[in-house]
Write a protein that holds these residues in place. Structure first.
Motif, short mmCIF file in Angstrom:
data_model
loop_
_atom_site.label_atom_id
_atom_site.label_comp_id
_atom_site.label_asym_id
_atom_site.label_seq_id
_atom_site.Cartn_x
_atom_site.Cartn_y
_atom_site.Cartn_z
N ILE A 115 0.84 -1.20 0.00
CA ILE A 115 0.00 0.00 0.00
C ILE A 115 0.88 1.26 0.00
O ILE A 115 2.00 1.24 0.53
N PRO A 116 0.37 2.36 -0.55
CA PRO A 116 1.09 3.63 -0.43
C PRO A 116 1.05 4.08 1.03
O PRO A 116 -0.03 4.10 1.64
N HIS A 117 2.22 4.46 1.58
CA HIS A 117 2.25 4.75 3.01
C HIS A 117 3.16 5.93 3.31
O HIS A 117 4.20 6.11 2.66
N GLU B 134 1.19 3.90 11.40
CA GLU B 134 1.29 2.44 11.48
C GLU B 134 0.44 1.89 12.62
O GLU B 134 -0.25 0.89 12.48
N ASP B 135 0.52 2.57 13.77
CA ASP B 135 -0.29 2.14 14.92
C ASP B 135 -1.78 2.19 14.57
O ASP B 135 -2.55 1.28 14.92
N LYS B 136 -2.18 3.25 13.88
CA LYS B 136 -3.59 3.41 13.53
C LYS B 136 -4.03 2.34 12.53
O LYS B 136 -5.14 1.79 12.64
N ILE B 137 -3.17 2.04 11.58
CA ILE B 137 -3.49 1.00 10.59
C ILE B 137 -3.71 -0.34 11.28
O ILE B 137 -4.63 -1.10 10.93
N LYS B 138 -2.89 -0.63 12.26
CA LYS B 138 -3.05 -1.89 13.00
C LYS B 138 -4.40 -1.92 13.71
O LYS B 138 -5.12 -2.92 13.69
N GLU C 127 5.05 8.15 1.02
CA GLU C 127 6.48 8.21 0.71
C GLU C 127 6.90 7.06 -0.20
O GLU C 127 7.65 7.26 -1.15
N GLN C 128 6.41 5.85 0.11
CA GLN C 128 6.78 4.66 -0.67
C GLN C 128 5.68 3.61 -0.53
O GLN C 128 4.82 3.69 0.34
N TRP C 129 5.76 2.61 -1.38
CA TRP C 129 4.93 1.42 -1.19
C TRP C 129 5.51 0.64 -0.02
O TRP C 129 6.73 0.42 0.06
#
Length: 561
Positions: free
Chosen positions: A486-488, A495-499, A552-554
């Motif tokens: 995913i684009p991140h 990252e914490d929120k995605i978890k 920033e990147q995949w």
């Protein structure tokens, strides 16, 4: 004469009584442990049943535990929970990896060393940030005999604090660089979570390399060289595909500058698994432990000053064996890649009946010995199964359970045609090979098995590595046993929120009972070096719907071990 008890110690009778009590306690513990871990299948204990009793697809966790035990890779150490005995089949694999890796790091001028397994609390205090993550898992020695130690010592969870005070002592000049040391040892991390053979144990074998360099560039070159060797262990020896990449700031090695990694994938449950890591530590540890050299290239007109060295650390553990088992194994047991299998070919005599004369039997066995000698001269690890009282079918199943890559069957009918019948462990494919061609045909077939195992695993990983650009597709992709790209934005809070956002409601989990628990949220696995197309810097947004930052990147995310 009465029993004597003096300052030298207890009496003989007291010792005998204590020894008897200890034996009884140990027997009771072993019996209780065995009863607690042995499943019952159809009224029989599963360890009394020859062969597998659990399906890989129906109960992956139980299948894995059963296969490593019944294939004689491990034994549970009943004295203390969380520890495992590595049996010869496992140690052979580890030693093959060790030989392959050692040869290549020696070519890089890495030298072998051995440091003590204990470290003091004083050393640990120097690197609080680094040790903080290990603190709950540190095992402490507080007694020697019946006396309390003045200063408790910890069993190493890793060796930075053991080694780096001596790097400071040994490195005096830029001429002492690079300093490259590696050690093969065990470390102890007192896991509070449920332990699993190879994947999570309280003690495990690994190698840990620790190096010092003059510049960031030189350190960075080595980081990638080592990472490529780790990828080689997986891909060339274990037939396991991996993705090379860099860890996010959240997931990097504590106290390090940056971490590179090889990441694997387990098709049976869709989880990612960290394979091995190569860290650039930067100058963080050299500042903690005062590892400096005089700058060999001072600016014109300036007095030479001392600079801190750049350091790396890198490690690979026996976890690799567990990853290999999970990827290649099937409902019959292990499937071993030929390059690391202790036994590459097993020969089983067939067609021997009660009517077979002793002379014919001897002649057949002599021919089997000749075939074995021929294959050994060709560099093939070969043996035959002459066990009396077992049918050929029973032997077939036994060797399939143990994962031997190739089975050869040889009987009077084969001898009459001057051929040997074969069966591949990985595909079940059968055929015949002329005896005269064995020395060339068998090594070729083994290499075919090796490459086919890799190709199958690689196809599965690629098929389940999904590029996603719509948030609503993420959880369904995870549920379909995929890892996602995913684009991140690469920010820790994101990252914490995605978890949190991907942690689901109550679902069934693997186990002997239909228990329920929240589905696991995904975390970042790595930022792959090979980036997909489609991300435009300054335009593409982070996929997290609650994040306003630009991508920033995949980044590869997934549920993981």
């Amino acid at each position: 004469m009465a029993d004597q008890t003096s300052a030298e110690g207890p009496s003989k009778s007291a010792l005998k009584k204590a020894e008897k009590q200890a034996r009884l306690a140990a027997d009771k513990l072993a019996k209780a442990s065995k009863q607690a871990t042995v499943a019952v299948v159809g009224g029989k204990k599963s360890d009394d049943i020859i062969g597998m009793t659990v399906s890989k697809t129906e109960n992956f966790s139980a299948w894995y535990q059963e296969v490593v035990l019944k294939a004689e890779m491990i034994e549970y150490y009943n004295e203390i929970s969380g520890f495992f005995i590595l049996r010869p089949a496992s140690m052979f694999i580890w030693n093959q990896i060790r030989k392959w890796f050692q040869e290549r790091i020696e070519a890089m001028d890495v030298e072998e060393a051995s440091f003590p397994m204990f470290l003091s609390s004083k050393s640990l205090e120097k690197e609080k940030d680094h040790v903080e993550g290990f603190a709950p898992e540190l095992a402490w020695v507080t007694k020697a005999g019946d006396k309390d130690l003045e200063v408790p010592v910890a069993v190493r969870p890793t060796s930075e604090a053991v080694m780096y005070p001596y790097y400071s002592k040994w490195i005096r000049s830029h001429r002492d660089l690079p300093l490259r040391l590696n050690q093969w040892n065990s470390v102890v991390r007192w896991e509070a979570k449920q332990t699993t053979p190879f994947l999570r144990a309280r003690e495990f074998l690994w190698q840990e390399g620790h190096t010092a360099h003059l510049t960031e560039t030189l350190a960075g070159e080595e980081v990638l060289q080592i990472l490529e060797l780790y990828a080689g262990v997986y891909e060339q020896l274990l037939a396991v595909p991996v993705v090379r990449g860099r860890k996010t700031e959240k997931e990097k090695f504590a106290g390090g500058y940056y971490t590179t990694t090889v990441e694997g994938y387990i098709p049976s449950n869709g989880r990612g698994i960290q394979g091995a890591t190569s860290h650039c530590l930067g100058q963080n540890f050299s500042k903690m432990f005062d590892i400096t050299v005089e700058d060999p290239t001072p600016k014109e007109g300036e007095k030479a000053k001392h600079i801190h060295v750049w350091q790396n650390s890198w490690g690979l553990s026996t976890r690799v064996i567990g990853v290999m088992v999970m990827i290649h194994g099937d409902d019959k047991g292990l499937v071993l890649p030929p390059r690391i299998s202790k036994l590459q070919v097993i020969m089983v005599p067939v067609g021997v009946t009660k009517a077979t004369t002793p002379e014919d039997k001897t002649k057949l066995y002599d021919q089997l010995q000749e075939i074995k000698d021929t294959l050994k001269k060709a560099g093939v690890r070969t043996d035959y199964d002459m066990r009396e009282g077992y049918t050929p079918a029973w032997k077939f199943n036994d060797w399939e359970l143990k994962g031997v890559p190739l089975r050869l069957e040889y009987g009077p009918k084969d001898a009459a045609k001057s051929v040997v019948s074969y069966a591949r462990r990985d595909t079940g494919e059968k055929g015949t090979i002329p005896v005269s061609d064995l020395s060339t045909a068998i090594p070729t077939l083994l290499e075919t098995i090796q490459s086919d195992l890799y190709a199958k695993a690689d196809a599965a990983f690629r098929e389940h590595r999904i590029k996603i650009e719509k948030w609503e597709e993420v959880v369904p992709a995870l549920d379909a046993k995929n890892v996602v790209l995913i684009p991140h934005c690469l920010k820790e809070k994101c990252e914490d929120k995605i978890k949190d956002l991907t942690t689901g409601n109550q679902v069934e989990i693997e186990g002997p009972e239909n228990t329920k628990a929240p589905s696991m949220g995904m975390k970042s696995l790595c930022i792959p070096f090979e980036q997909p197309e489609g991300l435009v810097k300054g335009v593409t947004k982070c996929l997290n719907p609650e994040c306003e930052a630009l991508a920033e990147q995949w980044c590869m995310f997934g549920r993981s071990y």
